[in-house]
Design an enzyme around this catalytic site. Structure first.
Site, PDB file in Angstrom:
ATOM      1  N   ASP A  76       0.842  -1.194   0.000  1.00 34.61           N
ATOM      2  CA  ASP A  76       0.000   0.000   0.000  1.00 34.61           C
ATOM      3  C   ASP A  76       0.878   1.245   0.000  1.00 34.61           C
ATOM      4  O   ASP A  76       2.028   1.223   0.435  1.00 34.61           O
ATOM      5  CB  ASP A  76      -0.964   0.014   1.184  1.00 34.61           C
ATOM      6  CG  ASP A  76      -0.270   0.052   2.536  1.00 34.61           C
ATOM      7  OD1 ASP A  76       0.741  -0.656   2.705  1.00 34.61           O
ATOM      8  OD2 ASP A  76      -0.731   0.789   3.427  1.00 34.61           O
ATOM      9  N   GLU A 142      -0.099  -0.618   5.885  1.00 30.55           N
ATOM     10  CA  GLU A 142       1.000  -0.060   6.672  1.00 30.55           C
ATOM     11  C   GLU A 142       0.937   1.454   6.736  1.00 30.55           C
ATOM     12  O   GLU A 142       1.283   2.056   7.747  1.00 30.55           O
ATOM     13  CB  GLU A 142       2.345  -0.489   6.076  1.00 30.55           C
ATOM     14  CG  GLU A 142       3.541  -0.281   7.008  1.00 30.55           C
ATOM     15  CD  GLU A 142       4.209   1.078   6.872  1.00 30.55           C
ATOM     16  OE1 GLU A 142       5.103   1.386   7.686  1.00 30.55           O
ATOM     17  OE2 GLU A 142       3.852   1.847   5.956  1.00 30.55           O
TER      18      GLU A 142
END
Length: 388
Positions: A76, A142
């Site tokens: 991500d 994250e």
């Protein structure tokens, strides 16, 4: 096709997936296909949490013995910001002038691509199987709240009987050049709100009110006056920073009833979250005396301090870096938090990836030559690790 070119093509495939948290946009599928084709057993695991988006994660492993080396990371990315401000599309994966452009190029799709390319090279050179086990532990959570990602994937793996001997997180650890820094730990992080209660009243009659603004200013000064510690062998001194002061008062003729100040503490291994809170509460009580009415509301935190002590594993990574770059990396614990804080509860972990100068910026980019070097370093780590 050379391994460095493989790293580039993998990175481009990942960059072309607009995986802004919580979207996956196909990024994990790129990795799953590559790893399955190389003989890995792969699992896609989705986690949920009330109030948070469901997140897809990937765990892939090849081999069934020890030692077990894990590569961890996240696919991500943060939002690209103003799309028109990019010289190349934020999700284009374009290469120009020897630079690879795209959101996540350094944080951290480029690092993941290098790890995958290095592992594929290692397996090809050793009959398709490691002398032990290699795994990839990759999350899509994250850059945001980090509740449905690495922390849960590690527990899921542990519940299946998975154990790890060492882990490398491909975060952009380097400051100026590949090989200048290995992160061997991170400070903990704890945020809170200092609240001071006063008594609302008219500014013309201050004797009928109690203004919390001078009081909160005095408490901020008191909490900042004395250092929390002097640092430790592996960490700089802990640091308390106030980030805002608010009274929520639009009027100029009203003394407010309450003042609030937000703060964050980055703390070293002299403290735990509980001992740190107790220290701050003690100092606050002393500063308040019997006059000021104040309290702290602590925000939830999963960012504990950790450190991987220098030893055989850090020596192995250091030697691999020196072979490729001629540099001896600094082993440090600076910077913010990362998912390595979760991994440290399961095995020794270091962070080593690309150069972080452009992460989260417009025109995030990395030299293709850095991909070459990082792939070669990871190959060296694998060779040494499975010979040791």
């Amino acid at each position: 096709m050379t391994s460095s070119r493989d790293a580039l093509s993998i990175a481009q495939a990942l960059l072309r997936c607009p995986s802004v948290t919580p979207a996956d946009a196909g990024a994990l599928g790129v990795l799953e296909t590559l790893l399955k084709d190389a003989g890995f057993t792969a699992h896609r695991v989705t986690f949920s949490e009330p109030g948070a988006a469901d997140i897809d994660n990937l765990y892939a492993r090849i081999g069934d013995g020890a030692p077990h080396l894990c590569f961890a990371g996240h696919t991500d990315v943060v939002p690209p910001g103003d799309a028109d401000a990019w010289s190349h599309g934020a999700f284009s994966g374009d290469v120009e002038g020897g630079l690879l452009y795209g959101r996540g190029a350094v944080d951290m799709k480029g690092g993941i691509a290098c790890a995958v390319a290095a592992v594929l090279d290692h397996l090809a050179a050793h009959g398709g199987r490691p002398k032990g086990s290699i795994s990839f532990l990759i999350t899509g959570d994250e850059e945001d709240v980090a509740v449905n990602g690495t922390v849960k994937l590690l527990q899921w793996a542990a519940d299946r009987g998975e154990t790890f001997d060492h882990c490398i997180v491909g975060e952009p650890s380097n400051v100026e050049a590949i090989g200048d820094t290995i992160k061997i730990g991170r400070r903990g992080s704890q945020s809170g709100m200092l609240i001071v209660d006063g008594l609302q009243g008219h500014v013309a009659y201050p004797h009928r009110a109690s203004n919390p603004i001078p009081d909160i200013a005095a408490l901020i000064t008191a909490l900042n006056d004395e250092p929390l510690d002097q640092g430790s062998a592996q960490f700089q001194p802990s640091n308390l920073e106030f980030t805002s002061v608010d009274v929520g008062n639009p009027a100029t003729n009203v003394i407010p009833a309450q003042a609030r100040a937000k703060f964050n503490i980055r703390f070293n291994d002299h403290h735990t979250q509980d001992s740190l809170k107790a220290l701050i509460e003690q100092r606050l009580a002393a500063a308040c005396g019997n006059r000021i009415r104040a309290r702290i509301e602590w925000l939830p935190s999963n960012a504990d301090v950790f450190v991987t002590k220098p030893g055989n594993f850090t020596d192995l990574v250091t030697a691999s870096i020196a072979d490729v770059t001629g540099r001896t990396p600094d082993l440090n614990t600076g910077g913010g938090t990362s998912d390595a804080r979760f991994i440290a509860k399961y095995c020794p972990v270091v962070e080593f990836g690309l150069v972080g100068q452009t992460m989260h910026q417009i025109d995030e980019r990395t030299p293709v030559a850095d991909l070459d070097q990082l792939t070669a370093i990871y190959r060296g780590v694998l060779e040494r690790y499975f010979k040791s």
